[in-house]
Write an enzyme that holds these catalytic residues in place. Structure first.
Site, PDB file in Angstrom:
ATOM      1  N   GLY A 106     -34.361   2.621   2.816  1.00 18.52           N
ATOM      2  CA  GLY A 106     -33.493   2.129   1.183  1.00 18.52           C
ATOM      3  C   GLY A 106     -33.708   0.632   2.359  1.00 18.52           C
ATOM      4  O   GLY A 106     -35.008   0.456   2.676  1.00 18.52           O
ATOM      5  N   LEU A 141     -32.940  10.830   5.380  1.00 20.69           N
ATOM      6  CA  LEU A 141     -34.354  10.299   5.988  1.00 20.69           C
ATOM      7  C   LEU A 141     -34.710   9.751   5.186  1.00 20.69           C
ATOM      8  O   LEU A 141     -35.728   9.442   4.467  1.00 20.69           O
ATOM      9  CB  LEU A 141     -35.501  12.127   5.771  1.00 20.69           C
ATOM     10  CG  LEU A 141     -35.808  12.652   7.512  1.00 20.69           C
ATOM     11  CD1 LEU A 141     -36.073  13.344   7.584  1.00 20.69           C
ATOM     12  CD2 LEU A 141     -35.832  11.443   9.081  1.00 20.69           C
ATOM     13  N   CYS A 162     -19.545   1.782   9.451  1.00 16.73           N
ATOM     14  CA  CYS A 162     -19.356   2.279  10.519  1.00 16.73           C
ATOM     15  C   CYS A 162     -20.468   1.245  11.433  1.00 16.73           C
ATOM     16  O   CYS A 162     -20.450   1.412  12.863  1.00 16.73           O
ATOM     17  CB  CYS A 162     -18.938   3.842  11.163  1.00 16.73           C
ATOM     18  SG  CYS A 162     -17.665   4.452  10.215  1.00 16.73           S
ATOM     19  N   THR A 215     -12.597   5.406  16.074  1.00 11.33           N
ATOM     20  CA  THR A 215     -13.197   5.061  16.460  1.00 11.33           C
ATOM     21  C   THR A 215     -13.025   4.400  18.522  1.00 11.33           C
ATOM     22  O   THR A 215     -12.791   2.559  17.848  1.00 11.33           O
ATOM     23  CB  THR A 215     -15.240   4.229  15.741  1.00 11.33           C
ATOM     24  OG1 THR A 215     -14.976   5.609  14.554  1.00 11.33           O
ATOM     25  CG2 THR A 215     -16.176   4.672  16.762  1.00 11.33           C
ATOM     26  N   LEU A 226     -15.781  11.571   9.882  1.00  8.04           N
ATOM     27  CA  LEU A 226     -15.766  11.448   7.763  1.00  8.04           C
ATOM     28  C   LEU A 226     -17.120  10.719   7.065  1.00  8.04           C
ATOM     29  O   LEU A 226     -16.912   9.369   7.338  1.00  8.04           O
ATOM     30  CB  LEU A 226     -14.498  10.739   7.523  1.00  8.04           C
ATOM     31  CG  LEU A 226     -13.497  12.083   8.557  1.00  8.04           C
ATOM     32  CD1 LEU A 226     -12.163  11.341   8.120  1.00  8.04           C
ATOM     33  CD2 LEU A 226     -13.911  13.176   8.182  1.00  8.04           C
ATOM     34  N   LYS A 255       0.868  -1.652  -0.551  1.00  6.50           N
ATOM     35  CA  LYS A 255      -0.052   0.330   0.105  1.00  6.50           C
ATOM     36  C   LYS A 255       0.792   1.792  -0.619  1.00  6.50           C
ATOM     37  O   LYS A 255       0.768   1.547  -1.160  1.00  6.50           O
ATOM     38  CB  LYS A 255      -0.555   0.426   1.593  1.00  6.50           C
ATOM     39  CG  LYS A 255      -1.929   1.059   1.173  1.00  6.50           C
ATOM     40  CD  LYS A 255      -2.374   1.129   1.914  1.00  6.50           C
ATOM     41  CE  LYS A 255      -4.369   0.536   2.478  1.00  6.50           C
ATOM     42  NZ  LYS A 255      -4.881   1.102   3.735  1.00  6.50           N
TER      43      LYS A 255
HETATM   44  C1  UDX Z   1     -21.535   7.448   8.604  1.00  6.87           C
HETATM   45  C2  UDX Z   1     -21.249   8.396   9.170  1.00  6.87           C
HETATM   46  O1  UDX Z   1     -21.805   9.319   8.779  1.00  6.87           O
HETATM   47  C3  UDX Z   1     -20.374   9.428   9.696  1.00  6.87           C
HETATM   48  O2  UDX Z   1     -20.669   9.880  10.803  1.00  6.87           O
HETATM   49  C4  UDX Z   1     -18.585   8.339  10.813  1.00  6.87           C
HETATM   50  O3  UDX Z   1     -17.875   9.198  10.654  1.00  6.87           O
HETATM   51  C5  UDX Z   1     -19.047   7.080   9.930  1.00  6.87           C
HETATM   52  O4  UDX Z   1     -20.075   6.467   9.552  1.00  6.87           O
HETATM   53  P1  UDX Z   1     -20.293   6.460   6.470  1.00  6.87           P
HETATM   54  O5  UDX Z   1     -19.972   5.081   7.006  1.00  6.87           O
HETATM   55  O6  UDX Z   1     -19.366   6.896   5.526  1.00  6.87           O
HETATM   56  O7  UDX Z   1     -19.991   7.077   7.199  1.00  6.87           O
HETATM   57  O8  UDX Z   1     -21.743   6.557   6.159  1.00  6.87           O
HETATM   58  P2  UDX Z   1     -23.017   6.812   6.292  1.00  6.87           P
HETATM   59  O9  UDX Z   1     -23.058   8.171   4.634  1.00  6.87           O
HETATM   60  O10 UDX Z   1     -23.508   7.761   7.577  1.00  6.87           O
HETATM   61  O11 UDX Z   1     -23.954   6.187   5.334  1.00  6.87           O
HETATM   62  C6  UDX Z   1     -24.635   5.049   6.235  1.00  6.87           C
HETATM   63  C7  UDX Z   1     -25.276   4.206   5.610  1.00  6.87           C
HETATM   64  O12 UDX Z   1     -27.121   4.726   6.068  1.00  6.87           O
HETATM   65  C8  UDX Z   1     -25.956   3.518   4.265  1.00  6.87           C
HETATM   66  O13 UDX Z   1     -25.609   2.320   4.204  1.00  6.87           O
HETATM   67  C9  UDX Z   1     -26.286   4.335   3.695  1.00  6.87           C
HETATM   68  O14 UDX Z   1     -26.852   3.983   2.662  1.00  6.87           O
HETATM   69  C10 UDX Z   1     -27.328   4.711   4.719  1.00  6.87           C
HETATM   70  N1  UDX Z   1     -28.351   5.675   4.575  1.00  6.87           N
HETATM   71  C11 UDX Z   1     -27.436   6.707   4.588  1.00  6.87           C
HETATM   72  C12 UDX Z   1     -29.606   5.565   4.456  1.00  6.87           C
HETATM   73  O15 UDX Z   1     -30.246   4.319   4.201  1.00  6.87           O
HETATM   74  N2  UDX Z   1     -31.032   6.828   4.234  1.00  6.87           N
HETATM   75  C13 UDX Z   1     -30.072   8.143   4.395  1.00  6.87           C
HETATM   76  O16 UDX Z   1     -30.767   8.660   4.781  1.00  6.87           O
HETATM   77  C14 UDX Z   1     -28.841   8.044   4.952  1.00  6.87           C
END
Ligand code: UDX
Length: 454
Positions: A278, A275, A285, A151, A178, A65
């Site tokens: 899905g 909101l 995370c 985390t 993030l 990497k």
């Molecule tokens: C998340 C947190 O948002 C971020 O602050 C943290 O530090 C890391 O975890 P991430 O895992 O990148 O980030 O994804 P995120 O955009 O939060 O989406 C998480 C899940 O929720 C995905 O499966 C996404 O598709 C779903 N989601 C998100 C929905 O189903 N509907 C939404 O409105 C938003």
């Protein structure tokens, strides 16, 4: 000269840098930062700190990497990351080395960005963190600061301090918020920066690293900082499970969830974001952090039962999505072909970890259905689904298919030629797990369309 920081001691307080930004830019010294671990969080953190003017050395144990990074190759899909990595390497502010000690021996700040995967009992596994801390401990310059960005469970700053075994080195919690896909923009334009330490001077030194970032910087104790991270992710997961439950209700009572969430979101107490219903939520995370927070509560003698339900609702959402697809296939998968658009856990990333698509497709595989998938960021079957076929474009995926399932909200899917899709399919049935398509467009072409909560 105006005082930039209030005098010590500091209560948990929020400081806004915005007004004082100009003075800061003139006065903030360049820091030397080591970043241990170059995954999504570490690489973004290192590149962004270099972009903010600091001297950064990123370390990883993975020689391959590091060799790729030194050639300017970015191992992940992350918008804008390639540009700032290139900028950092060109200016000499961003370097990549093999081995944590090589990064840490000359730095003042040491960001631990190593994985904290889910352990067998649901708690986060701290072994990578402990190994990294024990490794760098003897080599840290005097009075430097070690920062947990990974985390980590509540109380981990103490675990790290113990492993470092250095009375002159302070440990600070500075959790990341993030989102994958927008991590660079989230780092440079955060809603807030959270810093927690028992050593307030160390917190202030870490705060100055963000001096060019216009966001409230909140200084608190380490346990509160660690709890903020888990509470934020678990709250967002709760919001999503609630929305998915509302979507199920909408299907039963004949409401349209798109309108329902729009109407809810205008209330500023609720907010418009997060909101979207899905197929269930996932990613590296939310599932692990929600389970970990439940375990933290259990260990503290509290049954955080809301979180049990949040996780249950998510499992039910995977089940329901799989059942919709099976119905679209005519009730049985045997001898049928399913086209899938989207495998990653959300759009804008190539990450398949804990992806809802894997949950749903795993449930379908036992039915004997043949699965052909297209995802713009994926060119090989996920580890969990070695038998599915990956194709290079969305039209090849639907060739001869008995149903199409949309699992990720990649924008490009909305703009495809649905006459061509209709021609190619054996049976015109769509299960839109993200409510991505304009259903009138496909229904006009003779498709049966099943969305979420409509
Ligand atoms: C998340 C947190 O948002 C971020 O602050 C943290 O530090 C890391 O975890 P991430 O895992 O990148 O980030 O994804 P995120 O955009 O939060 O989406 C998480 C899940 O929720 C995905 O499966 C996404 O598709 C779903 N989601 C998100 C929905 O189903 N509907 C939404 O409105 C938003």
């Amino acid at each position: 000269m105006r005082a930039i920081w209030p005098s010590l001691p500091i209560d948990p307080t929020v400081y806004s840098f915005t007004e004082q930004k100009f003075e800061f830019e003139a006065r903030i010294p360049v820091a030397t930062i080591a970043v241990i671990g170059t995954g999504y969080v570490g690489l973004t953190t290192g590149a962004c700190f270099a972009h903010l003017g600091h001297d950064v050395i990123c370390a990883d144990i993975d020689e391959h990497k590091i060799a790729r990074l030194n050639k300017g190759e970015i191992p992940i899909v992350e918008q804008g990351l390639d540009k700032i990595v290139e900028e950092g390497m060109r200016s000499g502010k961003l370097k990549f080395v093999v081995g944590a000690i090589n990064a840490s021996k000359h730095a003042e700040f040491h960001y631990l960005c190593v994985p904290t995967p889910q352990g067998g009992d649901g708690a986060a596994d701290l072994s990578y963190l402990e190994i990294a801390a024990a490794e760098i401990g003897p080599h840290l310059p005097a009075n430097s600061i070690v920062i947990n960005k990974s985390t980590v469970p509540v109380g981990s700053t103490r675990v790290v301090a113990k492993k470092l075994n250095r009375s002159d080195v302070s440990v600070v919690s500075n959790p990341e918020f993030l989102r994958e896909g927008t991590a660079v923009s989230d780092f440079l334009n955060p809603d807030r920066v959270v810093i927690g330490s028992e050593d307030q001077e160390a917190s202030i030194r870490v705060g100055t690293l963000y001096a060019k970032v216009a966001a409230p910087v909140m200084v608190t104790d380490p346990v509160s900082a660690e709890t903020i991270k888990y509470a934020s992710n678990a709250f967002l997961a709760t919001k999503l499970s609630f929305v998915n439950a509302i979507a199920t209700l909408c299907e039963r009572v004949g409401a349209d969830v798109n309108d329902v969430v729009l109407g809810m979101g205008y209330d500023t107490r609720i907010g418009k974001q997060f909101l979207r219903p899905g197929p269930g939520w996932g990613g590296s995370c939310f599932p692990k952090d929600t389970i970990a927070l439940h375990k933290i509560a259990e260990d503290a003698g509290y049954d955080f039962s809301i979180l049990t339900e949040v996780l249950n609702v998510n499992t039910q959402q995977f089940d329901r999505t799989a059942a919709k697809v099976l119905t679209a296939l005519g009730g049985s998968g045997a001898g049928k072909r399913l086209a899938v658009w989207g495998l990653t856990f959300k759009a804008g990333t190539d990450d398949l970890r804990d992806s809802p698509s894997i949950e749903v497709l795993t449930r379908l595989q036992d039915s004997g259905v043949e699965i052909v998938a297209y995802d713009p960021a994926i060119d090989a079957p996920p580890r969990e689904l070695p038998d599915i076929k990956i194709v290079a474009d969305p039209y090849s995926a639907v060739e001869g298919a008995d149903a199409l399932a949309i699992m990720t909200e990649w924008d490009e899917f909305r703009w495809l030629d649905f006459d061509q899709v209709a021609e190619a399919m054996n049976n015109r049935a769509i299960v839109d797990g993200r409510n991505l398509l304009d259903r009138s467009v496909v229904m006009r072409r003779g498709f049966t369309y099943v969305g979420v909560g409509r």
